[in-house]
Each structure stands twice: as C-alpha cells, then as structure tokens.
Design an enzyme around this catalytic site. Structure first.
Site, PDB file in Angstrom:
ATOM      1  N   ASP A 147      23.781  79.772  44.462  1.00  0.00           N
ATOM      2  CA  ASP A 147      23.926  78.864  43.380  1.00  0.00           C
ATOM      3  C   ASP A 147      23.695  80.060  42.157  1.00  0.00           C
ATOM      4  OD1 ASP A 147      23.886  76.833  41.425  1.00  0.00           O
ATOM      5  OD2 ASP A 147      23.677  75.499  43.004  1.00  0.00           O
ATOM      6  N   ASN A 171      30.017  73.797  49.188  1.00  0.00           N
ATOM      7  CA  ASN A 171      29.647  72.539  48.382  1.00  0.00           C
ATOM      8  C   ASN A 171      29.724  72.778  46.994  1.00  0.00           C
ATOM      9  OD1 ASN A 171      27.968  70.220  47.833  1.00  0.00           O
ATOM     10  ND2 ASN A 171      27.017  71.569  46.903  1.00  0.00           N
ATOM     11  N   TYR A 197      39.936  69.054  39.012  1.00  0.00           N
ATOM     12  CA  TYR A 197      39.036  68.523  40.061  1.00  0.00           C
ATOM     13  C   TYR A 197      39.990  67.581  41.173  1.00  0.00           C
ATOM     14  CZ  TYR A 197      35.251  66.257  42.354  1.00  0.00           C
ATOM     15  OH  TYR A 197      34.251  65.781  43.484  1.00  0.00           O
ATOM     16  N   LYS A 230      40.427  69.733  44.974  1.00  0.00           N
ATOM     17  CA  LYS A 230      40.058  68.763  45.985  1.00  0.00           C
ATOM     18  C   LYS A 230      41.017  68.465  47.164  1.00  0.00           C
ATOM     19  CE  LYS A 230      35.653  69.017  45.063  1.00  0.00           C
ATOM     20  NZ  LYS A 230      34.759  69.852  45.900  1.00  0.00           N
ATOM     21  N   GLY A 248      30.907  60.789  49.808  1.00  0.00           N
ATOM     22  CA  GLY A 248      30.298  59.312  48.746  1.00  0.00           C
ATOM     23  C   GLY A 248      30.226  59.391  47.368  1.00  0.00           C
ATOM     24  N   VAL A 250      27.826  59.840  44.890  1.00  0.00           N
ATOM     25  CA  VAL A 250      26.448  60.198  44.729  1.00  0.00           C
ATOM     26  C   VAL A 250      26.539  60.373  42.998  1.00  0.00           C
ATOM     27  CG1 VAL A 250      24.927  62.059  45.114  1.00  0.00           C
ATOM     28  CG2 VAL A 250      26.655  61.444  46.666  1.00  0.00           C
TER      29      VAL A 250
END
Length: 313
Positions: free
Chosen positions: A63, A116, A181, A185, A216, A218
């Site tokens: 990160d 991720n 985005y 994706k 999900g 989140v």
C-alpha cells in the site's frame, strides 16, 4: 444510482461470515503458502490480510499508507503469521515489479495473489480531468495486470497458484459518476475470465485458478464519500438516490476477507474464471455444477439481444 431500478435477491444474501468461511473453518487451510495483497493498509485489504493470516499463510501487504500498513501487520501477527509490508504506488510499474521480487526474497515464492487496490473518485466526467480518470484505470486495472503478468508465468511453471481480483458490482451495472471505476472493474472481470480460458486450454485449470470477486457493500472510506453540494444542486434526484445508495453499504469487510481465504485454498474451483458475489452462499453456488454454470452463461459478463438475435461469432 437509483437502487429501485435493480432487483432484489429472493434468496437471502449473507452479510456476515457463515458455515464454511467462519474463522474456525479457515484455520490452517492455507498453511505454508505465501500470499500477496495489494491495497492492504485498511478496509477490505486489511480484512483480507487478516483472514489469510488466520488461514495459515505468510502475508506480503502492499500500500502507499505506511502507518496503516503497520497496523495491518500487527493484526496479522496476532494470529501467528509471518508478515512483511511494502510501501509502493501500484501504478509505478517498475517499482511494483521490484516489490514483487523483494517479496520472493523475503518470504519465498508467491502462491496467492489478491489484487485489491482500487479507487473511485465519485465525480461526473465533466468534473474530472482525463488524467484523473486514467489514474483510476491504472490503479484498478493496470496494476492488476502488472502483478498477474509477473506471476502467471511462475504459476504455470510450478503448476500451482491462485489469483483473486477484487471486482465490483459496478462491473455489471451502469450508474453515474464512476465511469473510470465501472469500466475498470468490468475490465478486471473480463480479463479474469479470459486468462482462465487460456489456463484451461493448457489443461491447468485444476492447478491454477483466477476469480473476480464482488466484496459486497462494504462501508469503506471510498464508499462513505458524500455527494458534493454542487452535484446535489444540479441533480436534485440525487438527494433520495444518494441516501438510498449509502444504505446499501452494510457488509463487514471480514465477509470478503474470509471468502478470499476460502477461494485461495482451492475450495471452490468450480467457480474459477467467474465473477462472483461473496454475499452468496459459496457451497450453494458451487453445488450447481461448473458445467451447468458455464452452459447457462451464469456468473459471467454477457450481452442480451432481442429474442431471435444471438451474439454470433
């Protein structure tokens, strides 16, 4: 996005860890493996790292946020995991490749890759420069391909490895203020399925699996962004839609993290190459059968035409 435009599952979705993906059932299932997680400093990435630690893997966490990385490492170490952290901008190709090599030196050959790292600025096209839009593509998609290109030849040589790409429901629907985005994706989901097709052609599907996983809803820092006042004034309907949209984010990151650990252990090979929602019961979905899922075109991006017209080759 107006949530009322979309259907609701008749089968209840999971909003917490369940059955096969409880911590008790995850313990030791990835023992001896090395996992690499991008964007692991907080939120979903942190939860993924911790659940992989519970499952017995050694963890490399990447990160840009050094302080938050240290906290992720501490949480993983509480479960006895060997952990290394690396500060890197995943859009810097050479720096990212350098970190991958360093991980191999520090922890050994990488067995599990979790892409991720992701961003969504939440601005309409007319408020966003092309450079800002393209950076979203680079973080969400290009970085995923850089790590995959580095590791897939090694996986092929060893005939073993798992790649889990964190996708999004955004890959499957249209909603405003997220062109970078949504498109990135969708690209992640399509690349995942295409790469798995190549793996299958070489007869390696039982040894090497790729998955595109919706984590999900989140309530991460990205999801909690407020709608800008100037947008509310220009688009009054966003007042109700925005409120409804925020209420969709009710899933803990641990649900995705536990699902990743389960997939990484090869427990759902029937779903390899597919886009899948971690809120669905993994045992129920895989029991449907891979052959039947593929024949019916489920869990994949597709185009539907009028009856009588087909998506011919």
């Amino acid at each position: 996005m107006d949530p009322a435009k979309f259907p609701v599952s008749a089968i209840p979705l999971n909003h917490a860890q369940y059955g096969p993906i409880t911590d008790e059932n995850l313990k030791g299932i990835n023992e001896g493996k090395v996992a690499l997680v991008t964007g692991g400093a907080r939120g979903i990435g942190r939860a993924i790292s911790v659940k992989l630690a519970i499952s017995g893997a050694s963890i490399a966490v990447l990160d840009r946020l050094e302080d938050e990385l240290a906290e992720t490492a501490r949480l993983c170490e509480e479960h006895g995991a060997r952990v290394k952290t690396y500060v890197v901008d995943v859009t810097d190709v050479e720096a990212l490749r350098g970190v991958l090599k360093q991980v191999e030196s520090d922890l050994g050959e990488i067995d599990i890759l979790v892409n991720n790292a992701g961003v969504s600025p939440g601005r309409p096209q007319w408020m966003e420069s092309f450079e800002d839009y393209w950076r979203t593509i680079e973080i969400n998609f290009k970085a995923t391909m850089v790590t995959s290109w580095y590791l897939l030849p090694k996986f092929r040589e060893r005939k073993a490895g798992v790649i889990i790409n964190i996708a999004s429901r955004a890959a499957t629907v249209d909603f405003p203020f997220a062109v970078g985005y949504n498109s990135s994706k969708a690209a992640v989901a399509r690349a995942t399925s295409t790469l798995q097709e190549e793996i299958e052609l070489d007869g390696l599907g039982d040894q090497i699996q790729l998955y595109a996983l919706h984590p999900g809803g989140v309530p991460t820092a990205m999801a909690k962004k407020e709608i800008r006042q100037e947008l509310l004034e220009k688009y009054p309907s966003l007042v109700s839609h925005g409120t409804d949209f925020q209420s969709l984010f009710k899933d803990p990151p641990e649900l995705c993290g536990a699902t990743v650990a389960y997939l990484a252990a090869g427990r759902a090979k029937e779903l390899r190459g597919m886009y899948w929602d971690c809120r669905q019961d993994v045992e129920r979905v895989k029991a449907y059968g891979r052959e039947k899922l593929q024949k019916e075109g489920r869990y994949t991006l597709k185009m539907q035409f009028l009856d009588g017209y087909e998506n011919e080759p």
